[in-house]
Design a protein around this motif. Structure first.
Motif, PDB file in Angstrom:
ATOM      1  N   VAL A 257       0.834  -1.205   0.000  1.00  0.00           N
ATOM      2  CA  VAL A 257       0.000   0.000   0.000  1.00  0.00           C
ATOM      3  C   VAL A 257       0.865   1.251   0.000  1.00  0.00           C
ATOM      4  CG1 VAL A 257      -1.626   1.375   1.369  1.00  0.00           C
ATOM      5  CG2 VAL A 257      -1.971  -1.109   1.138  1.00  0.00           C
ATOM      6  N   ALA A 258       1.867   1.260   0.895  1.00  0.00           N
ATOM      7  CA  ALA A 258       2.715   2.450   1.008  1.00  0.00           C
ATOM      8  C   ALA A 258       3.482   2.689  -0.295  1.00  0.00           C
ATOM      9  CB  ALA A 258       3.683   2.303   2.183  1.00  0.00           C
ATOM     10  N   VAL A 259       3.989   1.601  -0.888  1.00  0.00           N
ATOM     11  CA  VAL A 259       4.725   1.725  -2.145  1.00  0.00           C
ATOM     12  C   VAL A 259       3.825   2.326  -3.226  1.00  0.00           C
ATOM     13  CG1 VAL A 259       5.742   0.389  -4.053  1.00  0.00           C
ATOM     14  CG2 VAL A 259       6.402  -0.107  -1.692  1.00  0.00           C
ATOM     15  N   ASP A 260       2.598   1.830  -3.271  1.00  0.00           N
ATOM     16  CA  ASP A 260       1.652   2.308  -4.268  1.00  0.00           C
ATOM     17  C   ASP A 260       1.313   3.787  -4.046  1.00  0.00           C
ATOM     18  OD1 ASP A 260      -0.318   1.881  -6.401  1.00  0.00           O
ATOM     19  OD2 ASP A 260      -1.758   2.298  -4.776  1.00  0.00           O
ATOM     20  N   MET A 261       1.065   4.150  -2.776  1.00  0.00           N
ATOM     21  CA  MET A 261       0.734   5.548  -2.457  1.00  0.00           C
ATOM     22  C   MET A 261       1.872   6.482  -2.861  1.00  0.00           C
ATOM     23  SD  MET A 261      -0.938   5.236   1.365  1.00  0.00           S
ATOM     24  CE  MET A 261      -0.984   7.020   1.597  1.00  0.00           C
ATOM     25  N   ILE A 262       3.090   6.106  -2.467  1.00  0.00           N
ATOM     26  CA  ILE A 262       4.227   7.003  -2.737  1.00  0.00           C
ATOM     27  C   ILE A 262       4.470   7.116  -4.244  1.00  0.00           C
ATOM     28  CG2 ILE A 262       6.725   7.306  -2.422  1.00  0.00           C
ATOM     29  CD1 ILE A 262       6.392   6.132   0.392  1.00  0.00           C
ATOM     30  N   SER A 263       4.294   5.997  -4.968  1.00  0.00           N
ATOM     31  CA  SER A 263       4.477   6.050  -6.423  1.00  0.00           C
ATOM     32  C   SER A 263       3.514   7.053  -7.024  1.00  0.00           C
ATOM     33  CB  SER A 263       4.193   4.680  -7.047  1.00  0.00           C
ATOM     34  OG  SER A 263       5.059   3.730  -6.506  1.00  0.00           O
ATOM     35  N   ARG A 264       2.254   6.988  -6.585  1.00  0.00           N
ATOM     36  CA  ARG A 264       1.264   7.910  -7.156  1.00  0.00           C
ATOM     37  C   ARG A 264       1.569   9.349  -6.764  1.00  0.00           C
ATOM     38  NH1 ARG A 264      -4.438   6.084  -5.590  1.00  0.00           N
ATOM     39  NH2 ARG A 264      -4.959   7.891  -6.874  1.00  0.00           N
ATOM     40  N   LEU A 265       1.961   9.542  -5.509  1.00  0.00           N
ATOM     41  CA  LEU A 265       2.299  10.905  -5.054  1.00  0.00           C
ATOM     42  C   LEU A 265       3.498  11.442  -5.845  1.00  0.00           C
ATOM     43  CD1 LEU A 265       1.929  10.330  -1.208  1.00  0.00           C
ATOM     44  CD2 LEU A 265       0.503  11.870  -2.610  1.00  0.00           C
ATOM     45  N   ARG A 266       4.464  10.569  -6.074  1.00  0.00           N
ATOM     46  CA  ARG A 266       5.658  10.981  -6.801  1.00  0.00           C
ATOM     47  C   ARG A 266       5.283  11.372  -8.235  1.00  0.00           C
ATOM     48  NH1 ARG A 266      11.029   7.297  -6.731  1.00  0.00           N
ATOM     49  NH2 ARG A 266       9.485   5.806  -7.465  1.00  0.00           N
ATOM     50  N   ASP A 267       4.415  10.580  -8.832  1.00  0.00           N
ATOM     51  CA  ASP A 267       3.967  10.915 -10.187  1.00  0.00           C
ATOM     52  C   ASP A 267       3.273  12.278 -10.204  1.00  0.00           C
ATOM     53  OD1 ASP A 267       4.972   8.566 -11.044  1.00  0.00           O
ATOM     54  OD2 ASP A 267       3.038   7.505 -11.127  1.00  0.00           O
ATOM     55  N   ALA A 268       2.627  12.612  -9.079  1.00  0.00           N
ATOM     56  CA  ALA A 268       1.909  13.891  -9.010  1.00  0.00           C
ATOM     57  C   ALA A 268       2.840  15.044  -8.628  1.00  0.00           C
ATOM     58  CB  ALA A 268       0.767  13.781  -8.007  1.00  0.00           C
ATOM     59  N   MET A 286      11.713  -1.567   3.693  1.00  0.00           N
ATOM     60  CA  MET A 286      11.246  -2.297   2.514  1.00  0.00           C
ATOM     61  C   MET A 286      10.597  -1.349   1.509  1.00  0.00           C
ATOM     62  SD  MET A 286      11.943  -5.550   3.048  1.00  0.00           S
ATOM     63  CE  MET A 286      10.779  -6.614   2.175  1.00  0.00           C
ATOM     64  N   VAL A 287       9.788  -0.421   2.019  1.00  0.00           N
ATOM     65  CA  VAL A 287       9.119   0.526   1.129  1.00  0.00           C
ATOM     66  C   VAL A 287      10.153   1.313   0.335  1.00  0.00           C
ATOM     67  CG1 VAL A 287       7.718   2.635   1.058  1.00  0.00           C
ATOM     68  CG2 VAL A 287       7.043   0.725   2.548  1.00  0.00           C
ATOM     69  N   LEU A 288      11.147   1.839   1.047  1.00  0.00           N
ATOM     70  CA  LEU A 288      12.167   2.651   0.366  1.00  0.00           C
ATOM     71  C   LEU A 288      12.939   1.810  -0.648  1.00  0.00           C
ATOM     72  CD1 LEU A 288      13.483   4.751   3.395  1.00  0.00           C
ATOM     73  CD2 LEU A 288      12.161   5.590   1.431  1.00  0.00           C
ATOM     74  N   GLU A 289      13.252   0.570  -0.257  1.00  0.00           N
ATOM     75  CA  GLU A 289      14.022  -0.284  -1.170  1.00  0.00           C
ATOM     76  C   GLU A 289      13.213  -0.625  -2.415  1.00  0.00           C
ATOM     77  OE1 GLU A 289      15.484  -3.572   1.131  1.00  0.00           O
ATOM     78  OE2 GLU A 289      17.049  -2.348   2.083  1.00  0.00           O
ATOM     79  N   ARG A 290      11.935  -0.954  -2.214  1.00  0.00           N
ATOM     80  CA  ARG A 290      11.097  -1.303  -3.364  1.00  0.00           C
ATOM     81  C   ARG A 290      10.993  -0.123  -4.324  1.00  0.00           C
ATOM     82  NH1 ARG A 290       6.522  -4.850  -1.744  1.00  0.00           N
ATOM     83  NH2 ARG A 290       7.582  -6.589  -0.722  1.00  0.00           N
TER      84      ARG A 290
END
Lengths: 589, 589
Positions: A257-268, A286-290
């Motif tokens: 979930v966190a990986v997905d959220m940050i990816s979307r935020l980063r895209d924005a 793990m989130v940061l590494e992924r």
């Protein structure tokens, strides 16, 4: 340093950054563990850490201590929370003065919960009604000294109906002097992005960092989101429901979930991310590494050890290798030095190390000692523990609270071998001959440089083993050693007292940096500490037990010894060859 | 340091050693030349040098100055002669005080020639009758401060009949406090060895160094041996007679004789040899080379430049690279510093360089300038001179009194190429990536170490050439430069003022030594001196001549520039590639 300056620099470079929030643990052992965790998590390259606040002498002192030590010992910038409900000017002033004294320059100004969950402000008790009042007070009293961050509530402080009103308050906080906003945790990214747009439309221009809390377990997650009235997308509940009793599965999904959220935020276009770690390490890592949000070597390791952010120690760039796994003890024992070595280890350093404080530097949880290390009754029992540690099947030893340094992994089999033969290693580094400074394992310092190490071993050994080793070292032109007993009997082949640089780096346009040295006086100061761990371990057993007796005898009779192979152009094998055939094998190896 | 300690150490190690004797030249140019010669001959590793003495303000001051400067500038121990005939306590006392002040701690106590070659001592004039009196006086007055050497006469001071009497005198000198004996020159080895036996039998126990003077020409040799009543084996005369008019053949034979003598002495157990150089270099060098009496790199080069023996500068071990061929000027311009950099170039050094003294640091013999360098009227003429210097067909340039540094030989063709294109190099070093410290060309420092260099070029170039080069350097992550005009317009890509270590060494049990650096403030101080050489050269021509005009224009318009290729792991080719295709070729190349 003020966070806002670091953040603005990162935004200017269009560079992602992240920060970690911790809370003060309730027990002394918890505090010690948190320190170790903060130290390890610094390798993940946070731009800063946050420490939460509760009023009350011991509790708020601990928050300040965690902030100040993190800056001084681990070299990470700290943002100290401070609440203002039911306080007065004097209390706040005194807390801010302490922070200033300790070099803490970043404050997260919060209203804080009202007593008994009441929602009414009591003007008889407190002189601050809103966080805005605290922001205004800090600015008025301290001018630009502090960087002030404030909380933002993407879903409203008291619920969704409150959002617009909250944005007005937030604008007021900015107008009162806030430098940046860190938001409440959330899980609805669309809502968050819409809220950001509203904030910007309302004239809020300061940076906003989204709060991310990886889900750790079902029950806690449900309580937390209910309590804080945080909306969770139905899709998340749907995925959680079938796995709610499997903690590991929940954690793994939380990472997703966190990986997905940050990816979307980063895209924005979002660049900064604030992690609510609840003092846990794995999920955040793990989130940061992924996301491959891996800091460059240069950012995380300006030196092979963490330079202190304490202003007084700003120029310090040389330290003895001995305290490598004991940074806090080193910082403490040198706290009274007038000058810190800069460029070389010389007369500039104060001659004396502060006293070793019993039970503080050397800390072992007695219950844990027995659980982890059993009750050794023979030297072989001890050797087995060291061998297991080298092989990674034991996660700590009294001398090493954490696993083997990553750089020593390449020599772990060889380490295990000499430990099996009775040379009990407590510190080591392989040789390293001009590796790029960007190297993930060995690198440190500015880019386009090259780093070097002399192979180093430090170990306890019996008098017979030391004697055999010394015979072998005789006439060796490149290996230098110091060996010392608890009582201070020193053997060495170093003719001068000059320090030996064992780690150094060469960088464009700079003098050679030589941040790690081996040196007699420091070794003798460290010796007391190193032997003290035997006592600490021994005291985990009944005084007349076989284990206590054994550990005491080893401590009394054995030597602490270090060897440097000065020919760093040879691989690490050459230092281990010195030990070939020495000592006695373990019966069962 | 006292010679006797160095000598005893060498004898203890059963190690051969040698020393060189010089006399003070009569002209200023002669003195300058002698300094250069002493500096070069220091590479032959003498244990010490001697400088002879004549009373008289200017003459004895010059002896002291030569001794003191040799110690301070070239780091070689000096033994100062002093005669006592027709002097008195006050004169001697004052001369010894001066020596002590200047750090000269070794005195060769001599009687000296009586006036008008009379053999009578005049008690009205002198308070010292014999050298023994001087020895006794120095010991009485200064205790152990001075190391006192005395002269020995293997063939008798006044001839062979005198030998036994002379040995009694020698024993008296020893009893009066002499530390060692240096003998008169001789050519009869058998006689010498017999004399040594007699001395030892007479109770003379202090070290005795035989005096060796390679024959330089027939006439001088004959006069000298007649005058000093020195017996020359008939075999030598027989060999000399047929070649007496061929100076070169005589010199070559002189070398052969000296080699033969020293071999025999060495076989007989003699370890120290004192060369009467008569201020000449070649014969002494050839003799030592033929005998393979080559000092170890460690002995001759504790650092890549000669460390000063001046007590005040004892800790100094970092210097800017700019003055590499101008040691005396550097020593002079830093003479007033309170502290000298030790370990690193930092705030420890005084901020200001002493003023450049016109006509002293920058010295060119005007007559020689025209003879050596002709009368250049075009930039191509100048380029051709620099190219010839790089190729070894011109032995000096205003900026370099001697040939290219040995270490730069490996890049001499590449240097010639860029000089032909108008980048007039005045200093350079190739890169060097971890060569053993015992390397004959690049090595320095203690044994079992490794030495490193960043490739370095320093040159004059026209504004157009500098512009083209800067365009090429843009975005280069590893090359750093400074360029400056005579007027002080500075261009650089170094963002900090921090010094750049360009030579360093890693040794067993030591901190990293980084003896040579490039740094802004020092470069600006050196700049004035570097440009001053154009003026000095220009003033060798008539003021309104084309040559003077050309040299003046170059000095006024061109840049002095230095470049460091910080990636020392690449070979030197990479710094030269920066220049490929830049500038304009010589028409005739």
């Amino acid at each position: 340093m003020k966070l806002i300056d670091k953040i603005n620099k990162a935004l200017e470079d269009d560079r992602c950054f992240w920060s970690f929030e911790y809370f003060p643990p309730k027990t002394q052992q918890g505090v010690m563990n948190l320190y170790d965790r903060i130290e390890r998590m610094c390798n993940l390259g946070p731009l800063f850490i946050d420490v939460t606040w509760r009023w009350g002498g011991k509790s708020s002192d601990l928050t300040l201590e965690l902030c100040s030590n993190s800056q001084t010992v681990y070299g990470v910038e700290a943002n100290m929370h401070m609440t203002c409900t039911n306080t007065n000017f004097d209390l706040i002033r005194s807390a801010l003065e302490k922070a200033k004294d300790q070099g803490v320059q970043n404050i997260l100004a919060l209203r804080g919960d009202l007593p008994d969950n009441s929602v009414e402000f009591d003007p008889e008790v407190g002189e601050f009604k809103y966080a805005t009042d605290l922001v205004r007070y800090i600015r008025k009293t301290y001018g630009d000294f502090f960087c002030i961050s404030v909380a933002g509530y993407p879903e409203g402080c008291l619920g969704p109906d409150d959002v617009d009103c909250d944005i007005r308050y937030l604008k007021e906080k900015q107008d009162a002097g806030a430098d940046l906003i860190i938001t409440q945790l959330f899980y609805d990214v669309d809502n968050y992005l819409a809220w950001i747009d509203k904030c910007r439309a309302a004239g809020i221009t300061i940076p906003i960092l989204p709060g991310i809390m990886p889900i750790q377990n079902y029950g806690g997650f449900k309580r937390m989101t209910d309590l804080c009235r945080i909306s969770v997308p139905q899709a998340i509940w749907d995925r959680l429901e079938p796995i709610k009793d499997d903690d590991q599965a929940v954690k793994d999904y939380g990472i997703e979930v966190a990986v997905d959220m940050i990816s979307r935020l980063r895209d924005a276009g979002v660049r900064g991310f604030h992690f609510y770690t609840i003092n846990l390490e794995r999920s955040t890592r793990m989130v940061l590494e992924r996301l491959q949000l891996v800091p460059t070597v240069h950012e995380v390791r300006p030196l092979p050890w963490s330079p202190s952010l304490n202003e007084k120690r700003a120029g310090e760039n040389v330290r003895p290798i001995f305290w490598r796994n004991h940074t806090r003890s080193y910082i403490k024992r040198t706290a009274l030095w007038d000058e810190f070595p800069n460029g070389r280890w010389g007369d500039s350093r104060s001659p004396a190390y502060g006293e070793l404080v019993h039970g503080e530097q050397v800390r072992l949880a007695a219950g844990q000692a027995q659980k982890k290390w059993g009750a050794p009754t023979t030297v072989d029992d001890i050797k087995r523990l060291f061998v297991r540690y080298c092989r990674g099947s034991l996660d700590s030893l009294p001398w090493s609270e954490t696993a083997l340094q990553p750089e020593s992994i390449e020599i772990q089999q060889r380490l295990a071998q000499i430990n099996a033969r009775g040379f009990l290693t407590i510190n080591s580094q392989p040789s390293c001959n001009g590796v790029p400074s960007s190297d993930k394992v060995h690198g440190w310092g500015p880019s386009n440089g090259f780093v070097y190490k002399k192979a180093y071993l430090e170990f306890f050994a019996s008098p017979e083993n030391v004697k055999a080793l010394l015979a072998r070292l005789e006439g060796n032109p490149t290996a230098t050693y110091y060996a010392v007993t608890k009582g201070g009997e020193l053997l060495t082949n170093c003719q001068e007292d000059s320090p030996n640089a064992v780690t150094w780096g060469v960088f464009p346009g700079k003098e050679i940096l030589q941040p790690t040295i081996v040196e007699r006086v420091s070794f003798l100061a460290w010796k007391d500490e190193a032997f003290e761990f035997w006592n600490a371990w021994s005291s985990a057993y009944a005084r007349d037990s076989a284990s206590a007796g054994l550990l005491g005898r080893v401590s009394d009779d054995w030597y602490l010894m270090n060897i440097v192979e000065n020919n760093f152009q040879k691989d690490s094998e050459s230092i281990f060859e010195l030990f070939d055939g020495l000592g006695q094998e373990l019966a069962d190896e």
